[in-house]
Scaffold this motif. Structure first.
Motif, mmCIF file in Angstrom:
data_model
loop_
_atom_site.group_PDB
_atom_site.id
_atom_site.type_symbol
_atom_site.label_atom_id
_atom_site.label_comp_id
_atom_site.label_asym_id
_atom_site.label_seq_id
_atom_site.Cartn_x
_atom_site.Cartn_y
_atom_site.Cartn_z
ATOM 1 N N LYS A 118 0.831 -1.201 0.000
ATOM 2 C CA LYS A 118 0.000 0.000 0.000
ATOM 3 C C LYS A 118 0.864 1.248 0.000
ATOM 4 O O LYS A 118 0.591 2.216 -0.728
ATOM 5 C CB LYS A 118 -0.925 -0.003 1.215
ATOM 6 C CG LYS A 118 -1.845 1.196 1.295
ATOM 7 C CD LYS A 118 -2.765 1.109 2.520
ATOM 8 C CE LYS A 118 -3.676 2.313 2.625
ATOM 9 N NZ LYS A 118 -4.552 2.234 3.825
ATOM 10 N N GLN A 122 0.982 4.238 -2.882
ATOM 11 C CA GLN A 122 0.641 5.606 -2.493
ATOM 12 C C GLN A 122 1.747 6.574 -2.907
ATOM 13 O O GLN A 122 1.478 7.659 -3.448
ATOM 14 C CB GLN A 122 0.416 5.682 -0.986
ATOM 15 C CG GLN A 122 -0.882 5.058 -0.511
ATOM 16 C CD GLN A 122 -1.000 5.048 1.006
ATOM 17 O OE1 GLN A 122 -0.004 5.134 1.739
ATOM 18 N NE2 GLN A 122 -2.231 4.937 1.489
ATOM 19 N N ASP A 125 1.705 7.074 -6.693
ATOM 20 C CA ASP A 125 0.628 7.950 -7.142
ATOM 21 C C ASP A 125 0.957 9.420 -6.866
ATOM 22 O O ASP A 125 0.690 10.290 -7.704
ATOM 23 C CB ASP A 125 -0.680 7.573 -6.448
ATOM 24 C CG ASP A 125 -1.248 6.252 -6.953
ATOM 25 O OD1 ASP A 125 -0.845 5.823 -8.052
ATOM 26 O OD2 ASP A 125 -2.088 5.650 -6.252
ATOM 27 N N ARG A 126 1.544 9.689 -5.693
ATOM 28 C CA ARG A 126 1.925 11.076 -5.370
ATOM 29 C C ARG A 126 3.005 11.575 -6.312
ATOM 30 O O ARG A 126 2.960 12.723 -6.783
ATOM 31 C CB ARG A 126 2.398 11.176 -3.917
ATOM 32 C CG ARG A 126 1.276 11.126 -2.886
ATOM 33 C CD ARG A 126 1.745 11.624 -1.534
ATOM 34 N NE ARG A 126 2.757 10.754 -0.967
ATOM 35 C CZ ARG A 126 2.501 9.739 -0.151
ATOM 36 N NH1 ARG A 126 1.246 9.448 0.162
ATOM 37 N NH2 ARG A 126 3.480 9.005 0.339
#
Length: 289
Positions: A118, A122, A125-126
């Motif tokens: 996860k 994350q 994506d950032r």
């Protein structure tokens, strides 16, 4: 005359992080038929490297986990330089507190925290949100390679490793957040018995100060009674420098950073252009008859 060739895997022998091309395989087989010892020198665990060659008639010596292990062609452990266990656990505790993804390389397994999958997605994506021109498919491939390693398992916490009777050979830290990665790196720079090396722009490895591809190559050359001047090495990243600098003939991949290229005798083509085969054909086979 070259009698031994040490080859890195990721970014070097492997095409797009997964495959060994037919041309690379053919070049290696020809070199071996002419009496040259071909050694794999990788940051991957030995068992993961062996899995890559499971369908190829090639059983090499494997310098694994950036030189922390050396395995014979039979798979038998020849030599290892693990981290001091309590120190390794302390460093893993720090990485968990900083919410950094890690992989602990132990005998027969690679252990990563349950929050890791996860977390990396994350961060990916950032990073892509702030840099929409980045190739998101390439980033996903990087993560796929990490999670696709052999004998890979998620653990609830580093504390599980306290109860496992196994050495910790190497700790890989991985992040798409540059600031976070640099902060993590800075927390280990003053540890006397640990060295830090990179094998990619999004990672660093923590390992024993005596564990390196260069030291492992030196030891293996002595075992095989081959002078270092008769050894060649090819690689693409900073964890390869120690072996590239001591080999009699060294080649940097076309996809390597400038510093790696400047440290080598030769620059070959990239890993996606069969750079290893090009190096073997142009510089190792042409004068062997």
């Amino acid at each position: 005359m070259i009698k031994l060739l040490a080859i890195d895997l990721d970014g070097t022998l492997l095409d797009k992080g997964k495959y060994i091309s037919k041309r690379n395989i053919a070049a290696i087989q020809t070199l071996k038929q002419r009496g040259v010892e071909v050694v794999i020198a990788t940051g991957r665990a030995n068992f993961d490297a062996q899995n890559i060659f499971k369908d190829i008639p090639f059983d090499p010596w494997i310098i694994g986990t950036n030189g922390a292990t050396i395995h014979k062609p039979s798979g038998e452990l020849f030599q290892s330089i693990p981290l001091e266990k309590s120190l390794a656990l302390t460093m893993l505790e720090t990485l968990e507190k900083e919410q950094l993804y890690y992989e602990a390389f132990i005998e027969g397994e690679i252990c990563a925290p349950e929050y890791g999958r996860k977390l990396l997605f994350q961060e990916m994506d950032r990073l892509h949100s702030g840099n929409p021109d980045l190739d998101i498919d390439l980033l996903r491939l990087e993560v796929e390679i990490q999670f696709g390693q052999s004998s890979f398992q998620f653990i609830p916490s580093y504390q599980k490793l306290q109860d496992i009777d196994s050495d910790i050979y190497n700790i890989l830290t991985y992040s798409f957040d540059d600031d976070k990665l640099k902060k993590g790196w800075s927390q280990f720079t003053d540890i006397q018995d640990v060295t830090i090396v990179q094998s990619g722009i999004h990672n660093f490895h923590l390992q024993h100060k005596q564990a390196s591809k260069g030291n492992a190559l030196k030891l293996l050359a002595e075992e095989l009674q081959i002078n270092l001047s008769e050894c060649a090495a090819v690689g693409d990243n900073y964890n390869d420098l120690s072996m590239l600098e001591i080999a009699g003939l060294s080649a940097a991949m076309g996809n390597a950073d400038r510093e790696i290229k400047e440290a080598c005798s030769i620059v070959t083509k990239s890993n996606n252009e069969d750079g290893v085969a090009h190096f073997i054909e142009a510089f190792l086979l042409e004068n062997r008859g």
